[in-house]
Scaffold this motif. Structure first.
Motif, PDB file in Angstrom:
ATOM      1  N   ARG A   1       6.937  -2.606  -7.250  1.00 54.57           N
ATOM      2  CA  ARG A   1       5.681  -3.526  -6.488  1.00 54.57           C
ATOM      3  C   ARG A   1       4.423  -3.015  -6.868  1.00 54.57           C
ATOM      4  O   ARG A   1       3.971  -2.184  -7.629  1.00 54.57           O
TER       5      ARG A   1
ATOM      6  N   LEU B   1       7.102   3.189  -6.162  1.00 56.78           N
ATOM      7  CA  LEU B   1       6.477   2.199  -6.741  1.00 56.78           C
ATOM      8  C   LEU B   1       7.326   1.751  -7.931  1.00 56.78           C
ATOM      9  O   LEU B   1       7.409   0.884  -8.249  1.00 56.78           O
TER      10      LEU B   1
ATOM     11  N   ALA C   1       0.776  -0.976  -0.072  1.00 54.66           N
ATOM     12  CA  ALA C   1      -0.064  -0.011  -0.029  1.00 54.66           C
ATOM     13  C   ALA C   1       0.723   1.230  -0.100  1.00 54.66           C
ATOM     14  O   ALA C   1       2.072   1.170   0.539  1.00 54.66           O
ATOM     15  N   LEU C   2       0.354   2.197  -0.566  1.00 55.98           N
ATOM     16  CA  LEU C   2       1.256   3.459  -0.715  1.00 55.98           C
ATOM     17  C   LEU C   2       0.712   4.243   0.448  1.00 55.98           C
ATOM     18  O   LEU C   2      -0.606   4.513   0.816  1.00 55.98           O
TER      19      LEU C   2
ATOM     20  N   CYS D   1       0.754  -2.411  -6.349  1.00 59.15           N
ATOM     21  CA  CYS D   1      -0.123  -1.342  -5.160  1.00 59.15           C
ATOM     22  C   CYS D   1      -1.463  -1.882  -5.171  1.00 59.15           C
ATOM     23  O   CYS D   1      -2.400  -1.711  -6.455  1.00 59.15           O
TER      24      CYS D   1
ATOM     25  N   ALA E   1      -4.161   3.043  -1.592  1.00 59.26           N
ATOM     26  CA  ALA E   1      -3.427   4.329  -0.829  1.00 59.26           C
ATOM     27  C   ALA E   1      -3.947   4.555   0.407  1.00 59.26           C
ATOM     28  O   ALA E   1      -5.321   4.803   0.273  1.00 59.26           O
TER      29      ALA E   1
ATOM     30  N   LEU F   1       6.324   2.706   1.409  1.00 60.80           N
ATOM     31  CA  LEU F   1       5.585   1.691   1.051  1.00 60.80           C
ATOM     32  C   LEU F   1       5.243   0.623   1.960  1.00 60.80           C
ATOM     33  O   LEU F   1       6.387   0.367   2.567  1.00 60.80           O
TER      34      LEU F   1
ATOM     35  N   VAL G   1      -1.175   5.797 -10.180  1.00 62.06           N
ATOM     36  CA  VAL G   1      -1.069   4.651  -9.424  1.00 62.06           C
ATOM     37  C   VAL G   1      -2.125   3.640  -9.576  1.00 62.06           C
ATOM     38  O   VAL G   1      -3.419   3.983  -9.242  1.00 62.06           O
TER      39      VAL G   1
END
Length: 414
Positions: free
Chosen positions: A142, A137, A87-88, A144, A147, A101, A189
């Motif tokens: 990675r 990212l 997750a951001l 995602c 967020a 992250l 994203v």
């Protein structure tokens, strides 16, 4: 997939989310524990674990070994996939902002260098922090899945507006969730389905409490009270029966505006002597007779002063004063909420370490019936717990429905 395995997965599909949460929070380190916690057969637990592994969320030890002296058949160990999705997470506070992250299990995978200023326009700061996260990212490659943003303000639900950003120069009611979501879309994203990930926003201390409850000092607590200083002001949060309690519209536990010194400093809320201005880093530096320098965050200045100069009479006196103010506020909260654990973050964690007996004595002296005075008071243990909590917001849809959250990924693999 065999018919038998298909049937077991159909029976265990509703268990995927609870199973993932058990592994995510460290409560199911083996398949045997998972089986017991879910109340399913060993075969069904095996299929559920295998499905979560197929989704790239966990890893199952293919060759289990028994611990020394253990009896019975060894069980497969379960762990978060270290190469799994992230997750951001973003946080804005009075002295800057940061992006990271964060994977399942609350593990920080990558962190961008923190910034030391917050523009008055929330669009500018949220653009910068999302760009920093998007660069992480790109650099790590990675996947995602969501967020999350932590802000130093009460966040009204359901609109996601920052009602009282007292310690950043944002307008009251700034639509931070909408701005954050727009910046995430503009940064490209994308989630497993190739569409922009969902963006979430919450109060920083609420999110710190959520993270500590799942991965830190609050793990195992049922009714957890968290009080922390942040970089400015004082915030609080409550986890009831394992769930974050945010009230009817997201505004619960504004503990910073408890009056602990009626003749004290004027508060930004219009009152006087609130915890927000009597027990935060600036209050400590002022009480110790020290000027706040602009080159380092107030929280770091106060913590460093407490750690390195506690022998100074002025610093020791300031410590006692803030402990007394904090203890008075905690006692009032204990009398109202009856938590089974209190955790302290920010400068309050340092105050607890400096004189734990004094703080506990103040709380016990002001608590009702003596019983409430025995509630454990512990320091928060996670670094950047508000960032980890912001990631928890983004992880929640995955914990609720792993198959639904990763539907696009499954279609691509098929």
């Amino acid at each position: 997939m065999t018919q038998t395995r298909t049937t077991r997965l159909e029976r265990g599909r509703s268990a995927l989310g609870p199973a993932l949460e058990l592994v995510h929070t460290g409560r199911a380190p083996t398949r045997a524990v998972l089986t017991a916690e879910l109340g399913v057969t060993r075969a069904t637990a095996g299929v559920v674990a295998a499905e979560l592994e197929t989704l790239g969320l966990i890893r199952v030890d293919s060759r289990p070994t028994a611990a020394a002296g253990a009896q019975g058949r060894p069980s497969h160990r379960l762990a978060i996939d270290p190469d799994g999705p992230v997750a951001l997470a973003a946080q804005v506070h009075a002295d800057g902002f940061r992006a990271a992250l964060v994977g399942l299990g609350g593990r920080t995978v990558a962190t961008a260098p923190g910034a030391m200023s917050v523009p008055a326009d929330p669009v500018h700061v949220l653009t910068a922090v999302v760009e920093a996260g998007a660069e992480l990212l790109r650099r790590t490659g990675r996947r995602c899945l969501g967020a999350g943003l932590a802000v130093p303000s009460a966040v009204a639900e359901p609109e996601g507006a920052a009602l009282n950003p007292l310690h950043v120069a944002w307008p009251a009611g700034a639509p931070v969730r909408e701005i954050f979501a727009e910046r995430v879309r503009e940064a490209g994203v994308l989630g497993p389905a190739g569409t922009p990930v969902t963006a979430f926003t919450g109060n920083d201390i609420n999110l710190a409490a959520l993270a500590e409850h799942r991965h830190g000092a609050g793990r195992g607590s049922r009714d957890l009270l968290c009080v922390a200083t942040g970089h400015r002001g004082v915030g609080g949060a409550l986890v009831l029966d394992g769930r974050l309690h945010s009230g009817s519209s997201g505004l619960a536990l504004e503990v910073g505006h408890l009056t602990v010194n009626p003749e004290g400093r004027p508060c930004y809320c219009g009152s006087r002597g609130c915890l927000d201005v009597e027990a935060d880093p600036l209050a400590f530096l002022t009480a110790a007779g020290r000027d706040a320098g602009p080159e380092v965050s107030l929280l770091r200045q106060a913590a460093d002063l407490l750690r390195t100069e506690y022998g100074d009479p002025a610093v020791r006196a300031a410590t006692g004063q803030l402990i007394d103010r904090l203890g008075l506020g905690l006692a009032g909260l204990v009398n109202i909420l009856n938590p089974d654990r209190i955790i302290l973050g920010g400068l309050h964690r340092e105050l607890l370490a400096a004189d734990p007996d004094r703080l506990r004595a103040v709380v016990a002296d002001r608590s009702l019936w003596g019983r409430s005075g025995g509630v454990p008071i512990l320091p928060c243990t996670l670094d950047h717990n508000s960032l980890v909590g912001a990631a928890e917001l983004a992880w929640q849809p995955v914990l609720d429905d792993p198959l639904g959250a990763l539907a696009g990924q499954r279609e691509k693999r098929a």
